[in-house]
Scaffold this active site. Structure first.
Site, PDB file in Angstrom:
ATOM      1  N   PHE A   1     -28.613  17.595 -10.090  1.00 21.77           N
ATOM      2  CA  PHE A   1     -28.047  18.949 -10.185  1.00 21.77           C
ATOM      3  C   PHE A   1     -28.836  19.845 -11.138  1.00 21.77           C
ATOM      4  CE2 PHE A   1     -26.133  17.326 -14.097  1.00 21.77           C
ATOM      5  CZ  PHE A   1     -26.182  18.440 -14.922  1.00 21.77           C
TER       6      PHE A   1
ATOM      7  N   LYS B   1     -32.150  15.598   0.307  1.00 20.17           N
ATOM      8  CA  LYS B   1     -30.704  15.461   0.014  1.00 20.17           C
ATOM      9  C   LYS B   1     -30.519  16.039  -1.390  1.00 20.17           C
ATOM     10  CE  LYS B   1     -27.657  13.649  -1.888  1.00 20.17           C
ATOM     11  NZ  LYS B   1     -26.741  14.361  -2.808  1.00 20.17           N
TER      12      LYS B   1
ATOM     13  N   GLU C   1     -25.014  17.583  -4.622  1.00 23.78           N
ATOM     14  CA  GLU C   1     -23.826  18.211  -4.035  1.00 23.78           C
ATOM     15  C   GLU C   1     -23.175  19.186  -5.004  1.00 23.78           C
ATOM     16  OE1 GLU C   1     -24.374  15.223  -5.023  1.00 23.78           O
ATOM     17  OE2 GLU C   1     -22.599  14.065  -5.542  1.00 23.78           O
TER      18      GLU C   1
ATOM     19  N   SER D   1     -29.970  10.056 -12.493  1.00 25.45           N
ATOM     20  CA  SER D   1     -29.615   9.199 -13.630  1.00 25.45           C
ATOM     21  C   SER D   1     -30.156   7.777 -13.423  1.00 25.45           C
ATOM     22  CB  SER D   1     -28.100   9.177 -13.795  1.00 25.45           C
ATOM     23  OG  SER D   1     -27.514   8.644 -12.627  1.00 25.45           O
TER      24      SER D   1
ATOM     25  N   CYS E   1     -33.946  17.037 -18.264  1.00 28.93           N
ATOM     26  CA  CYS E   1     -34.383  15.640 -18.406  1.00 28.93           C
ATOM     27  C   CYS E   1     -35.341  15.496 -19.583  1.00 28.93           C
ATOM     28  CB  CYS E   1     -35.067  15.191 -17.134  1.00 28.93           C
ATOM     29  SG  CYS E   1     -36.280  16.373 -16.565  1.00 28.93           S
TER      30      CYS E   1
ATOM     31  N   GLU F   1     -26.691   8.408 -22.491  1.00 24.66           N
ATOM     32  CA  GLU F   1     -27.313   9.693 -22.182  1.00 24.66           C
ATOM     33  C   GLU F   1     -26.187  10.721 -22.040  1.00 24.66           C
ATOM     34  OE1 GLU F   1     -29.080  10.422 -18.346  1.00 24.66           O
ATOM     35  OE2 GLU F   1     -30.487  11.855 -19.192  1.00 24.66           O
TER      36      GLU F   1
HETATM   37  P1  NAD Z   1     -27.053  11.615 -10.499  1.00 24.79           P
HETATM   38  O1  NAD Z   1     -27.779  10.343 -10.656  1.00 24.79           O
HETATM   39  O2  NAD Z   1     -25.569  11.617 -10.646  1.00 24.79           O
HETATM   40  O3  NAD Z   1     -27.341  12.228  -9.027  1.00 24.79           O
HETATM   41  C1  NAD Z   1     -28.641  12.322  -8.517  1.00 24.79           C
HETATM   42  C2  NAD Z   1     -28.576  12.209  -6.997  1.00 24.79           C
HETATM   43  O4  NAD Z   1     -28.051  10.923  -6.649  1.00 24.79           O
HETATM   44  C3  NAD Z   1     -27.666  13.254  -6.364  1.00 24.79           C
HETATM   45  O5  NAD Z   1     -28.284  13.756  -5.197  1.00 24.79           O
HETATM   46  C4  NAD Z   1     -26.404  12.467  -6.047  1.00 24.79           C
HETATM   47  O6  NAD Z   1     -25.738  12.936  -4.902  1.00 24.79           O
HETATM   48  C5  NAD Z   1     -26.917  11.049  -5.816  1.00 24.79           C
HETATM   49  N1  NAD Z   1     -25.930  10.035  -6.188  1.00 24.79           N
HETATM   50  C6  NAD Z   1     -25.010  10.103  -7.197  1.00 24.79           C
HETATM   51  N2  NAD Z   1     -24.278   8.978  -7.242  1.00 24.79           N
HETATM   52  C7  NAD Z   1     -24.735   8.171  -6.270  1.00 24.79           C
HETATM   53  C8  NAD Z   1     -24.383   6.859  -5.808  1.00 24.79           C
HETATM   54  N3  NAD Z   1     -23.394   6.164  -6.372  1.00 24.79           N
HETATM   55  N4  NAD Z   1     -25.073   6.332  -4.778  1.00 24.79           N
HETATM   56  C9  NAD Z   1     -26.070   7.013  -4.182  1.00 24.79           C
HETATM   57  N5  NAD Z   1     -26.442   8.267  -4.570  1.00 24.79           N
HETATM   58  C10 NAD Z   1     -25.792   8.842  -5.587  1.00 24.79           C
HETATM   59  O7  NAD Z   1     -27.722  12.662 -11.491  1.00 24.79           O
HETATM   60  P2  NAD Z   1     -27.242  14.133 -11.845  1.00 24.79           P
HETATM   61  O8  NAD Z   1     -26.023  14.063 -12.694  1.00 24.79           O
HETATM   62  O9  NAD Z   1     -27.218  14.977 -10.627  1.00 24.79           O
HETATM   63  O10 NAD Z   1     -28.489  14.633 -12.718  1.00 24.79           O
HETATM   64  C11 NAD Z   1     -28.617  14.364 -14.093  1.00 24.79           C
HETATM   65  C12 NAD Z   1     -29.433  13.114 -14.315  1.00 24.79           C
HETATM   66  O11 NAD Z   1     -30.725  13.252 -13.755  1.00 24.79           O
HETATM   67  C13 NAD Z   1     -29.671  12.829 -15.798  1.00 24.79           C
HETATM   68  O12 NAD Z   1     -29.544  11.445 -16.002  1.00 24.79           O
HETATM   69  C14 NAD Z   1     -31.094  13.280 -16.023  1.00 24.79           C
HETATM   70  O13 NAD Z   1     -31.758  12.649 -17.095  1.00 24.79           O
HETATM   71  C15 NAD Z   1     -31.710  12.900 -14.724  1.00 24.79           C
HETATM   72  N6  NAD Z   1     -32.940  13.635 -14.486  1.00 24.79           N
HETATM   73  C16 NAD Z   1     -34.101  12.978 -14.689  1.00 24.79           C
HETATM   74  C17 NAD Z   1     -35.302  13.637 -14.501  1.00 24.79           C
HETATM   75  C18 NAD Z   1     -36.603  12.951 -14.721  1.00 24.79           C
HETATM   76  O14 NAD Z   1     -37.607  13.551 -14.471  1.00 24.79           O
HETATM   77  N7  NAD Z   1     -36.643  11.707 -15.154  1.00 24.79           N
HETATM   78  C19 NAD Z   1     -35.306  14.983 -14.089  1.00 24.79           C
HETATM   79  C20 NAD Z   1     -34.090  15.613 -13.872  1.00 24.79           C
HETATM   80  C21 NAD Z   1     -32.909  14.934 -14.082  1.00 24.79           C
END
Ligand code: NAD
Length: 496
Positions: A149, A173, A176, A226, A281, A381
């Site tokens: 997000f 994808k 959401e 994450s 991030c 985190e």
């Molecule tokens: P998230 O992991 O909750 O979601 C990321 C994606 O995974 C979304 O598209 C979501 O729909 C999907 N997803 C969520 N739960 C899932 C599941 N159980 N099974 C399959 N798919 C699933 O992350 P977020 O809250 O949207 O974003 C924040 C996180 O992203 C933080 O941890 C941040 O550090 C990380 N991030 C990392 C970087 C990097 O470059 N390393 C960059 C941006 C964000």
């Protein structure tokens, strides 16, 4: 209520889903739209469109591909404000911050304009008598991106432009939580002349993600999110035979030495900790104060943080917006309780911060001082405007703290000593390092990626490593005989 549809084969489509996912404005906590909650049938449809488009797109000449990217760059510049408005509405970040995100995403498109140069192979003449060899990189076919997000434009653009420039077709994808910008991106790809099926978007949650990971016609997955989900994506995607790069979460440290310029360091850290409400991030979330610098540094950080104007993106004076949901405020609350019970000091309590206006998910800048590595505020985190400050006796001790942390995305050092800086940049266990630079995000022409639990896979994202990730190599060896005499040889060919 506005419905955010999929984008498949060059048009918006409702898909087969009955379900809808509410999309909120975090500044009001109100629902502003609904996204289609996609199904595996919707994924099948998008992948089929991408697969049908792939052979034709791979045949398009490099200069013609580049001309589409030049046009896309122009359209992104023209629509930067529209994209920023969508980002601010669904994410909550300030308009200026959202425009910065669009600009950094556009940088990747600019890099993709040079695809003819980036895809050059190598040639070796006369590797044996009358024999030449050369290498080429060819597209994989259909590749997919799954994004978080916190950067609803920039992170998809870390992936799609270079995947497509390399001759692949793409299924996105998006998160959401803020899906609207991805639809505007799809329209801009379309208007830039990319054929239908080259860039597709399917909305939804885990069902869509897992359908992509399992799909036999998808060759590669780029994921950013994450750490627990990154690990899941890596394990399930590779088990299905795909190449996967899965970027995870972070705990980015800034080490401050006693010889640092504290005025500049405080300003740099304040922006890096609280920009985008700490939801980057590469946000600094842990400061390690070395020697006797801690008390002065924390006092300065508190003074600056107290002055940050917290409010909605619709207020041009706002410097920090809301967080994405209630869950972030709950994490901050729990971290404060745990840390203070274990002896940390709450130097600034954002739960009591004044909010300019808006009744959404706001929490102000928060500082926990005298934090130790076993406290939840450090091990979790938080991904919000909470800074933890640890103390260390020396740079060596600070480096040990960073090395013991499971994440390894970014790390920064503040100092005026070249020798300390050189030692830090060589020894620190992180993929991206800043010296007096708090957020060392590599520009488009370098690759971006962390170490340890911040990245699963071998390849960093965008930049030159993306060209490698989105293509496979082929080495061709040729011999043109100038007579028809050939004798069979049964020994292994050598070059001698
Ligand atoms: P998230 O992991 O909750 O979601 C990321 C994606 O995974 C979304 O598209 C979501 O729909 C999907 N997803 C969520 N739960 C899932 C599941 N159980 N099974 C399959 N798919 C699933 O992350 P977020 O809250 O949207 O974003 C924040 C996180 O992203 C933080 O941890 C941040 O550090 C990380 N991030 C990392 C970087 C990097 O470059 N390393 C960059 C941006 C964000």
């Amino acid at each position: 209520m506005h419905t955010i549809e999929h984008w498949i084969d060059g048009k918006a489509v409702p898909g087969s889903a009955a379900g809808r996912i509410p999309v909120h404005d975090p500044a009001t906590a109100g629902v502003v739209a609904e996204a289609i909650d996609g199904t595996s049938e919707d994924v099948d449809q998008a992948v089929a469109a991408a697969r049908a488009a792939a052979p034709g797109w791979a045949e398009v000449s490099l200069s013609r591909r580049a001309s589409h990217f030049f046009r896309l760059k122009q359209l992104l510049d023209e629509h930067a404000d529209d994209l920023a408005e969508l980002i601010s509405t669904e994410h909550g970040k300030t308009r200026e911050d959202a425009l910065g995100e669009v600009a950094r995403g556009t940088d990747i498109v600019e890099f993709a304009c040079g695809i003819a140069n980036l895809l050059k192979g190598e040639i070796s003449e006369q590797v044996s008598t009358g024999v030449d060899s050369w290498s080429v990189r060819q597209p994989l076919g259909v590749v997919a991106g799954i994004t978080p997000f916190n950067f609803p434009v920039m992170v998809p653009m870390w992936m799609a432009p270079l995947a497509i420039a390399c001759g692949n077709t793409f299924v996105l994808k998006p998160s959401e939580k803020d899906p609207s910008p991805s639809l505007l991106l799809a329209e801009l790809f379309d208007r830039a002349g990319f054929p239908p099926g080259v860039f597709n978007v399917v909305h939804g949650g885990p069902t869509v993600v897992n359908a992509l990971l399992d799909h036999p016609d998808i060759e590669a997955i780029s994921f950013v999110g994450s750490t627990p989900i990154a690990r899941h994506v890596y394990e399930r995607g590779t088990a299905a035979g795909k190449r996967v790069q899965a970027l995870g979460g972070a705990k980015n440290h800034a080490v401050v030495l006693p010889d640092a310029d504290l005025e500049q360091t405080t300003s740099a850290l304040t922006g890096a900790v609280y920009g985008s409400a700490g939801q980057r991030c590469m946000a600094i979330s842990a400061v390690v104060a070395v020697g006797d610098v801690g008390d002065d540094l924390v006092a300065r950080l508190r003074t600056q943080a107290e002055q940050i104007r917290v409010g909605p993106a619709t207020d041009p004076e706002s410097e920090m917006g809301p967080v994405i949901s209630d869950a972030t405020i709950e994490r901050i609350d729990a971290a404060i309780t745990d840390a203070t019970e274990r002896g940390a000091t709450l130097a600034l309590d954002g739960r009591a911060a004044p909010i300019a206006s808006g009744d959404g998910w706001f929490v102000g800048p928060t500082i926990l001082d005298h934090v130790t590595p076993e406290m939840d505020a450090y091990t979790t985190e938080i991904f919000g405007p909470l800074l933890v400050v640890l103390r260390a006796a020396s740079l060596d001790e600070a480096l040990e703290v960073i090395a013991a942390n499971p994440y390894g995305n970014g790390a920064a050092l503040f100092t005026s000593s070249g020798a300390a800086a050189r030692g830090f940049q060589r020894r620190v266990q992180a993929g991206m390092v800043g010296i007096n630079v708090p957020i060392p995000v590599p520009l488009a022409f370098y690759s971006f990626g962390g170490w340890k639990s911040s990245l699963f896979g071998d390849t960093h994202i965008h930049g030159p490593e993306a060209i490698h990730f989105y293509t496979r190599g082929k080495v061709i060896t040729t011999r043109w005989l100038d007579d028809n005499v050939a004798t069979a040889s049964f020994s292994f060919p050598t070059t001698r």
